[in-house]
Design a protein around this motif. Structure first.
Motif, PDB file in Angstrom:
ATOM      1  N   VAL A 118       0.851  -1.193   0.000  1.00  0.00           N
ATOM      2  CA  VAL A 118       0.000   0.000   0.000  1.00  0.00           C
ATOM      3  C   VAL A 118       0.884   1.240   0.000  1.00  0.00           C
ATOM      4  CG1 VAL A 118      -1.892  -1.182   1.157  1.00  0.00           C
ATOM      5  CG2 VAL A 118      -0.199   0.055   2.524  1.00  0.00           C
ATOM      6  N   LEU A 119       0.396   2.296  -0.627  1.00  0.00           N
ATOM      7  CA  LEU A 119       1.081   3.585  -0.691  1.00  0.00           C
ATOM      8  C   LEU A 119       0.166   4.660  -0.139  1.00  0.00           C
ATOM      9  CD1 LEU A 119       2.316   1.747  -3.036  1.00  0.00           C
ATOM     10  CD2 LEU A 119       2.896   3.891  -4.164  1.00  0.00           C
ATOM     11  N   ASP A 120       0.755   5.639   0.527  1.00  0.00           N
ATOM     12  CA  ASP A 120      -0.048   6.783   0.941  1.00  0.00           C
ATOM     13  C   ASP A 120       0.294   7.995   0.084  1.00  0.00           C
ATOM     14  OD1 ASP A 120       2.287   7.982   1.896  1.00  0.00           O
ATOM     15  OD2 ASP A 120       1.773   7.774   4.019  1.00  0.00           O
ATOM     16  N   GLY A 121      -0.325   9.121   0.367  1.00  0.00           N
ATOM     17  CA  GLY A 121      -0.164  10.301  -0.471  1.00  0.00           C
ATOM     18  C   GLY A 121       1.210  10.926  -0.425  1.00  0.00           C
ATOM     19  N   GLU A 122       2.048  10.554   0.557  1.00  0.00           N
ATOM     20  CA  GLU A 122       3.381  11.128   0.683  1.00  0.00           C
ATOM     21  C   GLU A 122       4.483  10.158   0.249  1.00  0.00           C
ATOM     22  OE1 GLU A 122       3.236  12.323   4.844  1.00  0.00           O
ATOM     23  OE2 GLU A 122       2.995  14.401   4.193  1.00  0.00           O
ATOM     24  N   GLY A 123       4.087   9.034  -0.329  1.00  0.00           N
ATOM     25  CA  GLY A 123       5.073   8.096  -0.840  1.00  0.00           C
ATOM     26  C   GLY A 123       5.514   7.035   0.139  1.00  0.00           C
ATOM     27  N   ARG A 124       4.910   7.008   1.331  1.00  0.00           N
ATOM     28  CA  ARG A 124       5.209   5.889   2.212  1.00  0.00           C
ATOM     29  C   ARG A 124       4.651   4.614   1.588  1.00  0.00           C
ATOM     30  NH1 ARG A 124       3.305   9.961   5.532  1.00  0.00           N
ATOM     31  NH2 ARG A 124       4.795  10.779   7.069  1.00  0.00           N
ATOM     32  N   GLN A 125       5.328   3.522   1.835  1.00  0.00           N
ATOM     33  CA  GLN A 125       4.826   2.248   1.338  1.00  0.00           C
ATOM     34  C   GLN A 125       5.051   1.162   2.385  1.00  0.00           C
ATOM     35  OE1 GLN A 125       6.932   0.815  -2.154  1.00  0.00           O
ATOM     36  NE2 GLN A 125       8.851   1.750  -1.501  1.00  0.00           N
TER      37      GLN A 125
END
Length: 452
Positions: free
Chosen positions: A62-69
């Motif tokens: 999964v990815l969030d809007g800030e590029g964390r995965q």
């Protein structure tokens, strides 16, 4: 052909992606793999190992809007496990630092279907056949040379697997593949000296495997260095066998991976467009070569695999990329995103090989006349990827007046990889693959080898 698991895995993947996005993920992808493997090894004709097993796993990134995965995986395909998988992936995502370069692949892909990755004959292999083939290799080895005192291992392995990828960007694809491996290790003695050696190969198709050829090469390569002694320290012309060339390429290949370049782990950093080797050396990474072990229609990020010339006539032409590092450098991914269902994407080679020349080994021996035919490099893991400095042991046979005449061992070569590759004066036409790396007979001139 649609395999029985296909519809179920599509449904599970859609569920995972939908649940992840409902819970706040800006993007997600799924990688599924299921495979079974069997192996057998005999020691002097007696069973030593006999293993069979299967593995199934589905991973969610999964990815969030800030590029964390964040990534997690499960081995059970049921609703409870899949729901836990979503929660674990989101939790893992929340623990890492933002990375603005992380993205999903969004282009409409066109995946090649002419890759010949699966041999239907593999699923019909029986335990009796594995035993028969290992016994055949044992017999071939003993018949080939009376100096063989022990067949330490005659081994066979075969397996098949299915891979499926889907992302929230609407990308999906699947493929089936098979793999085979056969090899022999042996001990040879002439009454005074003893030598341990061997040979093995890997294939996708059963018809490409010759047990007799494998056994003959195992005996031949061991006999080459039986009773080997060092020669005087001086400059020699080195002739690398295809297997030695490919082992050297396994080190060089990592230097073209963009992740290593960005992490300052490659001596080719800053060398794009510059000459770093002999004009006779061209290197290609090709993820679309039919029947090869590094071949697949898409990489671990759903990007279509492709052919990439990384070195042309000694000049660095390109690096290998996944999506993250391609975005960093403002280029397109080369389809080299490597990943298992339990890991995040990195960069790796697919099928890396040297562009072959035209001469046969015999023609090369006749041309060189005198030198060292190197059949083994020792200590390749110690090559410094940043500086290129190395110190390696060599074993092989002396070439004298165009003929292989006496075994050598106990010698070393030391220097720098850039200098070594610039000394290449001949590349043979005998391209041979060892796993996913292909090498040719290669001649390197004027190299100091330390011995007596």
């Amino acid at each position: 052909m649609v395999v029985p698991w296909y519809d179920e895995i599509v449904h599970c993947s859609e569920f995972l992606i939908d649940e992840a996005t409902k819970k706040g993920a800006s993007g997600a992808d799924v990688l599924y793999y299921s495979g079974c493997n069997s192996s057998l090894s005999l020691r002097d004709g007696k069973p030593e190992q006999n293993n069979s097993g299967c593995i199934t796993g589905i991973g969610l990134r999964v990815l969030d809007g800030e590029g964390r995965q964040g990534v997690a995986h499960v081995n059970a395909i049921n609703k409870v496990a899949l729901q836990q998988l979503v929660d674990w992936s989101l939790h893992n995502c929340s623990l890492v630092e933002p990375d603005p370069w992380v993205v999903l692949y969004e282009d409409a892909p066109s995946y090649s279907e002419e890759l010949e990755l699966k041999d239907d004959a593999v699923q019909s292999i029986t335990p009796e056949q594995r035993m028969e083939w290992c016994n055949e290799m044992t017999r071939y080895v003993r018949e080939k040379d009376s100096r063989v005192v022990s067949v330490r291992s005659a081994s066979w392995a075969d397996g098949q697997g299915d891979t499926f990828y889907m992302s929230s960007a609407g990308i999906y694809g699947w493929y089936e593949g098979t793999a085979l491996a056969a090899g022999v290790s042996l001990v040879m003695s002439d009454g005074e000296h003893m030598e341990m050696g061997g040979f093995g190969e890997e294939f996708r198709f059963l018809e490409d495997c010759s047990l007799q050829k494998i056994a003959e090469k195992a005996v031949k390569q061991t006999a080459y260095t039986l009773g080997g002694t060092p020669l005087p320290t001086k400059k020699y012309t080195l002739i690398f066998s295809p297997e030695v060339s490919s082992s050297l390429l396994s080190v060089i290949g990592d230097l073209f991976c963009a992740s290593n370049v960005h992490k300052n782990r490659s001596l080719y950093k800053g060398q794009l467009g510059k000459k770093v080797a002999s004009p006779l050396l061209s290197l290609i990474d090709d993820g679309l070569m039919p029947r090869k072990l590094g071949t697949s229609p898409f990489d671990g990020e759903g990007v279509p695999c492709q052919k990439t010339v990384v070195m042309k006539e000694g000049i660095v032409e390109a690096f290998l990329y996944n999506l993250k590092y391609a975005r960093k450098d403002g280029v397109r991914s080369t389809g080299n995103g490597a990943r298992s269902f339990s890991s995040l994407p990195d960069v790796d080679i697919s099928n890396l090989y040297m562009e072959p020349g035209t001469l046969s080994p015999e023609e090369i021996f006749h041309s060189v006349q005198n030198g060292l035919y190197v059949t083994e490099l020792l200590g390749l893991h110690t090559v410094n990827p940043v500086s290129g400095d190395f110190s390696l042991g060599i074993k092989g046979v002396r070439l004298f007046e165009g003929l292989l005449d006496r075994p050598i061992a106990g010698m070393t070569i030391a220097g720098n990889l850039l200098d070594l590759l610039n000394r290449i004066v001949l590349v043979g036409g005998d391209l041979s693959f060892f796993g996913d790396i292909g090498g040719c007979t290669m001649v390197i001139d004027n190299v100091t080898a330390a011995g007596l």
